[in-house]
Write a protein that holds these residues in place. Structure first.
Motif, short mmCIF file in Angstrom:
data_model
loop_
_atom_site.label_atom_id
_atom_site.label_comp_id
_atom_site.label_asym_id
_atom_site.label_seq_id
_atom_site.Cartn_x
_atom_site.Cartn_y
_atom_site.Cartn_z
N ASP A 49 -1.63 -0.84 -7.58
CA ASP A 49 -0.59 -0.03 -8.22
C ASP A 49 -0.67 1.38 -7.66
O ASP A 49 -1.50 2.20 -8.08
N THR A 50 0.18 1.69 -6.69
CA THR A 50 0.12 3.00 -6.03
C THR A 50 0.84 4.05 -6.86
O THR A 50 1.50 3.75 -7.86
N GLY A 51 0.74 5.28 -6.43
CA GLY A 51 1.53 6.33 -7.04
C GLY A 51 2.97 6.23 -6.57
O GLY A 51 3.32 5.39 -5.73
N ALA A 52 3.83 7.07 -7.13
CA ALA A 52 5.23 7.10 -6.71
C ALA A 52 5.42 8.12 -5.60
O ALA A 52 4.63 9.06 -5.47
N GLY A 53 6.45 7.93 -4.80
CA GLY A 53 6.77 8.92 -3.78
C GLY A 53 6.21 8.58 -2.41
O GLY A 53 5.81 7.44 -2.14
N VAL A 54 6.15 9.60 -1.55
CA VAL A 54 5.74 9.38 -0.15
C VAL A 54 4.55 10.25 0.22
O VAL A 54 4.39 10.65 1.38
N GLY A 55 3.69 10.54 -0.74
CA GLY A 55 2.48 11.30 -0.46
C GLY A 55 1.54 10.53 0.44
O GLY A 55 1.62 9.30 0.55
N ARG A 56 0.64 11.24 1.07
CA ARG A 56 -0.28 10.60 2.02
C ARG A 56 -1.13 9.52 1.35
O ARG A 56 -1.36 8.46 1.93
N ASN A 57 -1.61 9.78 0.13
CA ASN A 57 -2.43 8.79 -0.56
C ASN A 57 -1.65 7.51 -0.82
O ASN A 57 -2.17 6.40 -0.68
N VAL A 58 -0.38 7.66 -1.21
CA VAL A 58 0.46 6.49 -1.47
C VAL A 58 0.64 5.69 -0.19
O VAL A 58 0.48 4.46 -0.17
N LEU A 59 0.97 6.36 0.89
CA LEU A 59 1.21 5.68 2.16
C LEU A 59 -0.05 5.02 2.70
O LEU A 59 0.01 3.97 3.33
N ASP A 60 -1.22 5.63 2.43
CA ASP A 60 -2.48 5.01 2.86
C ASP A 60 -2.65 3.64 2.22
O ASP A 60 -3.02 2.67 2.88
N PHE A 61 -2.40 3.56 0.92
CA PHE A 61 -2.55 2.29 0.21
C PHE A 61 -1.51 1.27 0.67
O PHE A 61 -1.80 0.08 0.78
N ILE A 62 -0.29 1.73 0.91
CA ILE A 62 0.76 0.84 1.40
C ILE A 62 0.38 0.26 2.76
O ILE A 62 0.47 -0.95 3.00
N MET A 63 -0.07 1.13 3.66
CA MET A 63 -0.40 0.71 5.01
C MET A 63 -1.60 -0.24 5.05
O MET A 63 -1.74 -1.05 5.97
N ALA A 64 -2.47 -0.14 4.07
CA ALA A 64 -3.67 -0.97 4.05
C ALA A 64 -3.44 -2.33 3.42
O ALA A 64 -4.29 -3.21 3.50
N SER A 65 -2.29 -2.54 2.78
CA SER A 65 -2.00 -3.79 2.08
C SER A 65 -1.39 -4.83 3.01
O SER A 65 -0.91 -4.52 4.10
N ASP A 66 -1.40 -6.09 2.54
CA ASP A 66 -0.80 -7.17 3.32
C ASP A 66 0.72 -7.17 3.18
O ASP A 66 1.43 -7.54 4.11
N GLU A 67 1.19 -6.81 2.02
CA GLU A 67 2.63 -6.81 1.75
C GLU A 67 2.93 -5.78 0.67
O GLU A 67 2.04 -5.30 -0.02
N VAL A 68 4.21 -5.45 0.53
CA VAL A 68 4.60 -4.36 -0.36
C VAL A 68 5.77 -4.79 -1.25
O VAL A 68 6.72 -5.42 -0.77
N LEU A 69 5.69 -4.43 -2.53
CA LEU A 69 6.81 -4.57 -3.45
C LEU A 69 7.30 -3.17 -3.78
O LEU A 69 6.53 -2.35 -4.28
#
Length: 304
Positions: free
Chosen positions: A157-177
């Motif tokens: 469960d990432t944060g909202a928006g396009v912050g670096r921390n959010v994008l880090d978690f997105i990029m490290a995942s297999d897929e994104v909702l």
């Protein structure tokens, strides 16, 4: 120089073989299970703006997947505004950041919560995650890697928006909702996430979940707007996983601090979440049996 996401991906790929000690682990349902040799499916749940129901969806999706026999762990990575334990009506002494301490292990922060939900709390103070040293970050990533052995699915469960921390978690995942709503601001902010995702040349499949829709027509129209915009301006293929009805039961459940699937399992929104879980597991389009509630909903709407 490696960024956080690169290091995390390498740690997940490497698989830590000795971290779990080879022992059986108690599951959220009270049974025991052995580590999985193939690794878990990691799904990041994100949004362009707050208030679209992202965390609520994550918690209820975890329950729905658990009912289907899947072992699910939620990693509450919504830095600074973690709410998983709030929605579950629980509290946690240790959080994700606690793993930066040498004497804290994964089992100290992995909470076997109610309704079969296992999670790692983000807790307060997560906004200071950027102040961690490289060694502390590596320690957290190393300990978190063991989650890969104890779950079939990990929902981040990432944060909202396009912050670096959010994008880090997105990029490290297999897929994104990507969770959106029919509101114009949610669509605009959702597009901002897709644009950042595209600029990073990400390859993970990303799918839309349209939350708080009145009917399937509104869901289709909302998803189509973002899908067409992404294809036209970002040259990006985007698909929709499904939708969740706007349902008063959802807000009632939040006020009670009881997940929707536990408080109102027969509600239309709960049926939508269960259908989303089916789609995630089967790869087939979402199918929701609206039943009598759905009939009444459409009947009275058509009278206007």
């Amino acid at each position: 120089m490696e960024d956080q996401a690169t290091r995390l991906r390498k740690l997940v790929e490497r698989k830590i073989s000795g971290g779990a000690g080879g022992l059986q682990k108690e599951t959220a349902q009270g049974g025991t299970s052995m580590p999985l040799p193939g690794g878990a499916r990691v799904i990041a749940v994100t949004s362009g703006k707050g208030g679209v129901g992202k965390t609520n969806l994550t918690v209820n999706l975890a329950i729905a997947l658990g009912k289907k026999g899947k072992r699910v762990i939620i990693v509450d990575a919504d830095l600074g505004t973690a709410n998983v334990d709030v929605l579950l009506g629980t509290s946690s002494r240790n959080t994700l950041l606690s793993l930066a301490r040498e004497n804290v292990q994964l089992e100290d922060v992995l909470i076997r919560g109610p309704y079969g939900v296992s999670y790692i709390s983000g807790g307060s103070g997560m906004e200071h995650a950027g102040e961690l040293t490289v060694m502390q970050r590596q320690m957290i990533f190393s300990k978190l890697s063991a989650c890969d052995e104890w779950a079939d699915i990990i929902l981040v469960d990432t944060g909202a928006g396009v912050g670096r921390n959010v994008l880090d978690f997105i990029m490290a995942s297999d897929e994104v909702l990507l969770v959106i709503t029919p509101e114009p601001t949610a669509l605009t902010d959702g597009y901002a996430v897709l644009k950042s995702y595209r600029q990073l040349e990400a390859t993970q499949p990303i799918r839309l979940v349209v939350n708080r829709v009145y009917d399937m027509v509104e869901s289709t129209e909302t998803a189509s707007k973002l899908i067409c915009t992404a294809e036209r301006f970002l040259h990006m293929e985007l698909k929709s996983l499904g939708f969740v009805f706007d349902d008063a039961s959802m807000m009632k459940a939040v006020r009670r601090q009881v997940p929707l699937l536990a408080a109102y399992p027969d509600s239309l929104a709960a049926k939508c979440v269960e259908a989303l879980a089916n789609s995630l597991l089967s790869g087939r389009p979402q199918r929701v049996k609206l039943g009598w509630q759905g009939f009444l909903r459409k009947f009275f709407h058509n009278m206007h």
